[in-house]
Every structure is written in C-alpha cells, then in structure tokens.
Scaffold this motif. Structure first.
Motif, mmCIF file in Angstrom:
data_model
loop_
_atom_site.group_PDB
_atom_site.id
_atom_site.type_symbol
_atom_site.label_atom_id
_atom_site.label_comp_id
_atom_site.label_asym_id
_atom_site.label_seq_id
_atom_site.Cartn_x
_atom_site.Cartn_y
_atom_site.Cartn_z
ATOM 1 N N GLU A 189 5.764 4.665 -1.395
ATOM 2 C CA GLU A 189 5.975 5.378 -0.133
ATOM 3 C C GLU A 189 4.676 5.487 0.659
ATOM 4 O O GLU A 189 4.686 5.392 1.892
ATOM 5 C CB GLU A 189 6.551 6.765 -0.419
ATOM 6 C CG GLU A 189 7.967 6.730 -0.983
ATOM 7 C CD GLU A 189 8.480 8.125 -1.290
ATOM 8 O OE1 GLU A 189 7.747 9.099 -1.013
ATOM 9 O OE2 GLU A 189 9.619 8.243 -1.792
ATOM 10 N N LEU A 190 3.562 5.677 -0.048
ATOM 11 C CA LEU A 190 2.267 5.732 0.630
ATOM 12 C C LEU A 190 1.968 4.414 1.322
ATOM 13 O O LEU A 190 1.524 4.387 2.482
ATOM 14 C CB LEU A 190 1.176 6.069 -0.392
ATOM 15 C CG LEU A 190 -0.266 6.078 0.124
ATOM 16 C CD1 LEU A 190 -0.475 7.199 1.126
ATOM 17 C CD2 LEU A 190 -1.258 6.208 -1.032
ATOM 18 N N PHE A 191 2.213 3.305 0.621
ATOM 19 C CA PHE A 191 1.970 1.983 1.203
ATOM 20 C C PHE A 191 2.899 1.724 2.394
ATOM 21 O O PHE A 191 2.494 1.113 3.391
ATOM 22 C CB PHE A 191 2.157 0.899 0.147
ATOM 23 C CG PHE A 191 1.005 0.776 -0.818
ATOM 24 C CD1 PHE A 191 -0.041 1.703 -0.802
ATOM 25 C CD2 PHE A 191 0.939 -0.256 -1.737
ATOM 26 C CE1 PHE A 191 -1.105 1.596 -1.685
ATOM 27 C CE2 PHE A 191 -0.117 -0.379 -2.618
ATOM 28 C CZ PHE A 191 -1.138 0.567 -2.596
ATOM 29 N N GLU A 192 4.154 2.165 2.290
ATOM 30 C CA GLU A 192 5.086 1.979 3.402
ATOM 31 C C GLU A 192 4.631 2.732 4.638
ATOM 32 O O GLU A 192 4.751 2.236 5.767
ATOM 33 C CB GLU A 192 6.482 2.438 2.983
ATOM 34 C CG GLU A 192 7.152 1.514 1.978
ATOM 35 C CD GLU A 192 8.482 2.061 1.491
ATOM 36 O OE1 GLU A 192 8.780 3.243 1.799
ATOM 37 O OE2 GLU A 192 9.210 1.327 0.794
ATOM 38 N N SER A 193 4.080 3.920 4.444
ATOM 39 C CA SER A 193 3.556 4.702 5.567
ATOM 40 C C SER A 193 2.378 3.995 6.224
ATOM 41 O O SER A 193 2.293 3.919 7.451
ATOM 42 C CB SER A 193 3.137 6.089 5.076
ATOM 43 O OG SER A 193 2.504 6.821 6.099
ATOM 44 N N ILE A 194 1.469 3.470 5.394
ATOM 45 C CA ILE A 194 0.302 2.762 5.934
ATOM 46 C C ILE A 194 0.741 1.477 6.634
ATOM 47 O O ILE A 194 0.221 1.128 7.697
ATOM 48 C CB ILE A 194 -0.694 2.456 4.807
ATOM 49 C CG1 ILE A 194 -1.291 3.765 4.266
ATOM 50 C CG2 ILE A 194 -1.804 1.531 5.289
ATOM 51 C CD1 ILE A 194 -2.167 3.593 3.053
ATOM 52 N N ASN A 195 1.716 0.799 6.064
ATOM 53 C CA ASN A 195 2.216 -0.439 6.665
ATOM 54 C C ASN A 195 2.822 -0.164 8.041
ATOM 55 O O ASN A 195 2.642 -0.944 8.993
ATOM 56 C CB ASN A 195 3.250 -1.072 5.745
ATOM 57 C CG ASN A 195 3.721 -2.424 6.256
ATOM 58 O OD1 ASN A 195 2.913 -3.252 6.669
ATOM 59 N ND2 ASN A 195 5.034 -2.633 6.247
ATOM 60 N N THR A 196 3.532 0.957 8.178
ATOM 61 C CA THR A 196 4.120 1.326 9.461
ATOM 62 C C THR A 196 3.044 1.580 10.511
ATOM 63 O O THR A 196 3.184 1.201 11.679
ATOM 64 C CB THR A 196 4.994 2.576 9.297
ATOM 65 O OG1 THR A 196 6.014 2.324 8.332
ATOM 66 C CG2 THR A 196 5.646 2.967 10.617
ATOM 67 N N LEU A 197 1.956 2.193 10.090
ATOM 68 C CA LEU A 197 0.881 2.503 11.019
ATOM 69 C C LEU A 197 0.129 1.265 11.488
ATOM 70 O O LEU A 197 -0.300 1.192 12.649
ATOM 71 C CB LEU A 197 -0.112 3.470 10.346
ATOM 72 C CG LEU A 197 0.354 4.917 10.135
ATOM 73 C CD1 LEU A 197 -0.665 5.670 9.286
ATOM 74 C CD2 LEU A 197 0.548 5.614 11.471
ATOM 75 N N LEU A 198 -0.039 0.280 10.595
ATOM 76 C CA LEU A 198 -0.949 -0.833 10.898
ATOM 77 C C LEU A 198 -0.270 -2.172 11.144
ATOM 78 O O LEU A 198 -0.939 -3.126 11.555
ATOM 79 C CB LEU A 198 -1.943 -0.990 9.733
ATOM 80 C CG LEU A 198 -2.854 0.211 9.436
ATOM 81 C CD1 LEU A 198 -3.740 -0.097 8.240
ATOM 82 C CD2 LEU A 198 -3.712 0.563 10.634
ATOM 83 N N LYS A 199 1.034 -2.268 10.898
ATOM 84 C CA LYS A 199 1.653 -3.597 10.960
ATOM 85 C C LYS A 199 1.594 -4.200 12.364
ATOM 86 O O LYS A 199 1.425 -5.424 12.521
ATOM 87 C CB LYS A 199 3.092 -3.533 10.449
ATOM 88 C CG LYS A 199 4.048 -2.720 11.316
ATOM 89 C CD LYS A 199 5.443 -2.759 10.717
ATOM 90 C CE LYS A 199 6.426 -1.957 11.569
ATOM 91 N NZ LYS A 199 7.792 -1.987 10.985
#
Length: 467
Positions: A328-338
């Motif tokens: 979930e942490l990675f998914e949040s970061i991916n949403t911010l930076l993708k």
C-alpha cells in the motif's frame, strides 16, 4: 611362604581351607575331640578371613584408581608386583588411563592459560559475574577502565560507578544483541563506555559476561571530524554567498561616493556654476547600482534559504511507529510520482516480496525518505535514453525488511559516495545537500540504516534496512 602369582596363591588357600573343613567334618563325625574341633573351627574362620582379604586386593586397586579420578590426583602409578599376567594387563590399562587424564589436564591448563592471556591482552574490558554478583573474572582492561585494582563483587562499584551497577543489575537491560552507552566520571574526567552482556549457563549455574569498551576517544575523533566537515561546508557556502555581496557592496559604495563628491562640488560653486546635471548623467550608474542591489538581495535570500535548510536538520520529529503494508505504501508513492515519471519517459516499477510484506515505521517519514530517493533517481537518469527506476521491498536472511531504490543513471563516484550523507553536500547543480542527510537521520530514528552502492553509468542502489 610368599606366593608370587595371585592365581597360585588363591588355589593354595582354597585347598588348605578345603582340607581344614574336611578335617573338621571328620573330627565332628568320627571322634569326640571337642577341643581339637574348636581349634580347627577357629583356624577355618581365620582362613576364610585371609582368603577374603587376599581376593579383595583387586578391589583395593579399583578403589584407589576411582579415588584418583574423583579427586583429580593423577600422580599415582600402578605396578603388578608379580601377581600374574592378568594383573599386569590391568595395571598397564590403569597407567594408560592415568596418563590420558594427565595429558587432558595438561592440555586444558595450557588452553586455560592461553585464553587467560588473550583475555588479559585485549583492550576491551571483561567482567564475569555469577548470579549473586560475585566477580569470577576481571581482566586488566576492565580494571584500567574502572580505575580499580581488585574487585570481588559488583556492589563495590556502587559508590564510584553507580550507573554501571544499575545497568548490569537490571534484568534484560543489556544483551549481546544490544548495546548501552554509560557515562562515567573518573578522576574528574568523563568516560563513555559501551556495555554489552551475555548470559551463559555452566553446570546449572548462571553467569553473565559483561564487556566494557571505552569510546571516548572515538567519540571525540568523530566529533572533531564532523565539526571539520560541517565547518568546511558552511564556510564554502557562506563564502560563496558573502564574497559577491561584499564585492558588489564595495562597488556600489565607490560609485555612490564618487557621485556624492560630484554633487557636492557642484553645490559649492557660484550661482553661475551651479548648473543642473542632466538626468542621463546618472542613468547608467543608477542601473549598475540597481543591478548590484538586486544581486545582493538574491544572494542574501539564498544565504537565508541555506541557513533555514541547515536548521531543518535539527527539527526531525520522533517517528510515530505503525504497522504498514509495504504494498500500500508503494501504491501511494506510485500514485504521486507516476505522472512525473511518465512525462520524463522513465520506466518506473514497484515490487514487493512477499505481497503481504509489512513493517513497523512512521508512514509519513518513510514516504518522505522514499520520495526523496526517487527524486534523486529521476535527476540521475536525465541524460539516459533508456531510463529505469525500480522500488523493491523484500526480507533478508534474518527476516529484516529491506527496501531498495534502483536506477540506471550516471551513478556516484567513489569520493562522492563517502560524502553523500554529509549535511549540505550535494552533487546536483541546484541541490541543497539536505535530503540524504535527513533520510539517514530518519532511518536512525527507526533503528535502521541507509547505504548506497553505485557503479557509474551502470547502476546505483540505495538500500534501507530496518531493525
């Protein structure tokens, strides 16, 4: 008569006893010689006692042998004394066993003295305590660190080293996996000791091995090195900002002094000489002054920004530890930076092994660290055609969570790798040198570490390892 062979002597005594019993039986059945029967019965009892004593000679040898083992007395030797081949073989085996014990004892004593020499030679202080606090062993390094000549019980240190005594007395306060720093004052000097302990059981008795290591000199050396690095960075940044400010200020001052003098000379002339200076007389100079003042303002703001960044290094909050889902942490970061990654043409991937991997950390601080590392990675791959960045989480051999940030950018040189975590050091043109230093501090607050490995133009990996 002296019998040299045990077997011959035993047969002879049995025959004599048998004849005596036969004679006693004949007298009892055929005659009435009561005095003779009484005398012969006494002789028979004596013979039985002598036979028992004679046969127990082997038991005496066994008993002496076992006593020598029980009391660790291996100085005896066993001789056959002409009692026959079987006794010769028995005594030979006794002597061999005794010799083996002597060799084992000598080896153990040599090993003991060897280990004792090592214990006394090492610079780390060692204390061995039993469950009552009595000191079983103390080496010279510990005596020197504690400034004592003799120590029989840990309580003797209460008056001089109370913090150390309290730490050792507390159950589970120290172990071989953790270390505590104790501050002691000895002879008006301050010493910092790292204390570790290991509990062992020997022959159903509990012992605690305590190690003491003086890190005062290392602390002072590291402190001096840190101050030198900090002063070097500060002076570099401040001089870079202040030098142009001072130069421009001096130039502006000279220009203003010149025009002030020109104006004063015109004001002191006669009415006819007082002519009005044309506006374009000052236009070029005022433009130079304006440009200089704007430059001074810009450099001053840059210096203020630099000081604020430096102040931020001391304002990191304590982590609010929570159980996090790494996915979930990675998914949040991916949403911010993708979107940003997509615009820059970067292939960005997040992977978690296993999928349900969890860790205990502050989500906001950890997200800040990962975003900072990923931002650095995007700058590193700017000049690459095939831009790749990966975020991978897994566990190591001992079950600790490890997060790695990969990129195939320009990389970090050997010299730069030694300095990337130093506050205010940066390899980027517009970098502040704060991000990686803040990241290391955040990881330390989590009890973890952050490290970097880099092969220039091939791959760079930042590794976060959690406790």
């Amino acid at each position: 008569m002296v019998f040299k062979l045990f077997r011959t002597g035993l047969i002879f005594r049995i025959l004599i006893l048998a004849l005596s019993i036969f004679g006693f039986t004949w007298l009892l059945l055929q005659t009435s010689y009561y005095i003779s029967m009484f005398t012969l019965s006494c002789i028979i009892f004596i013979q039985v006692g002598m036979l028992i004593r004679y046969t127990e000679r082997t038991n005496v040898a066994y008993s002496k042998f076992l006593d020598s083992i029980e009391y660790d007395d291996f100085s005896q030797t066993y001789t056959s004394r002409g009692l026959g081949q079987s006794f010769d073989n028995l005594n030979t085996q006794f002597n061999r066993v005794i010799q083996k014990f002597q060799e084992v004892r000598a080896e153990k004593e040599a090993q003991y003295h060897y280990l004792k020499t090592i214990v006394q030679h090492i610079d780390i202080g060692l204390l061995v305590l039993d469950d009552t606090g009595s000191v079983q062993l103390i080496n010279s390094a510990a005596q020197k660190l504690l400034n004592i000549n003799h120590l029989s019980h840990i309580k003797q240190l209460r008056d001089t080293h109370q913090p150390l005594v309290q730490l050792i007395a507390q159950e589970n306060s120290i172990s071989d996996k953790t270390r505590e720093v104790v501050k002691l004052t000895m002879n008006e000097e301050i010493a910092h000791l790292i204390v570790r302990a290991t509990n062992i059981t020997l022959r159903s008795k509990q012992f605690k091995i305590v190690s003491l290591q003086d890190i005062q000199s290392e602390l002072e050396e590291k402190e001096m090195e840190a101050w030198q690095n900090l002063i070097r960075v500060l002076t570099h940044e401040i001089i870079n900002s202040v030098t142009p400010i001072a130069s421009l200020s001096a130039t502006v001052h000279e220009d203003l002094e010149y025009y002030k003098k020109e104006i004063e000379e015109h004001q002191q002339g006669t009415q006819e000489e007082k002519i009005r200076l044309p506006a374009d007389y000052f236009t070029e100079s005022l433009e130079d002054v304006h440009q200089a003042v704007r430059t001074i303002q810009r450099r001053s703001e840059g210096l203020i920004h630099f000081v604020r960044d430096f102040r931020n290094l001391t304002k990191i909050p304590l982590p609010d530890l929570q159980t996090l889902s790494v996915k979930e942490l990675f998914e949040s970061i991916n949403t911010l930076l993708k979107e940003e990654m997509k615009q820059q043409g970067i292939r960005f991937s997040c992977q978690t092994y296993p999928k349900n991997l969890q860790l205990i950390a502050d989500p906001h601080l950890l997200e800040q660290v990962l975003i900072n590392l990923l931002k650095n990675a995007t700058h590193a791959v700017e000049d690459k055609e095939d831009k790749q960045i990966s975020l991978i989480a897994s566990t190591d051999k001992v079950g600790k969570v490890v997060i790695k940030v990969y990129d195939n950018g320009t990389g970090i040189g050997e010299e730069a790798k030694k300095k990337v975590f130093i506050p205010l050091f940066t390899t980027k043109k517009n970098g502040s040198g704060i991000g990686l230093s803040l990241s290391r501090q955040v990881m330390r607050l989590h009890g973890g570490t952050i490290n970097v490995n880099s092969t220039p133009q091939v791959e760079t990996v930042f590794t976060l390892r959690f406790a």
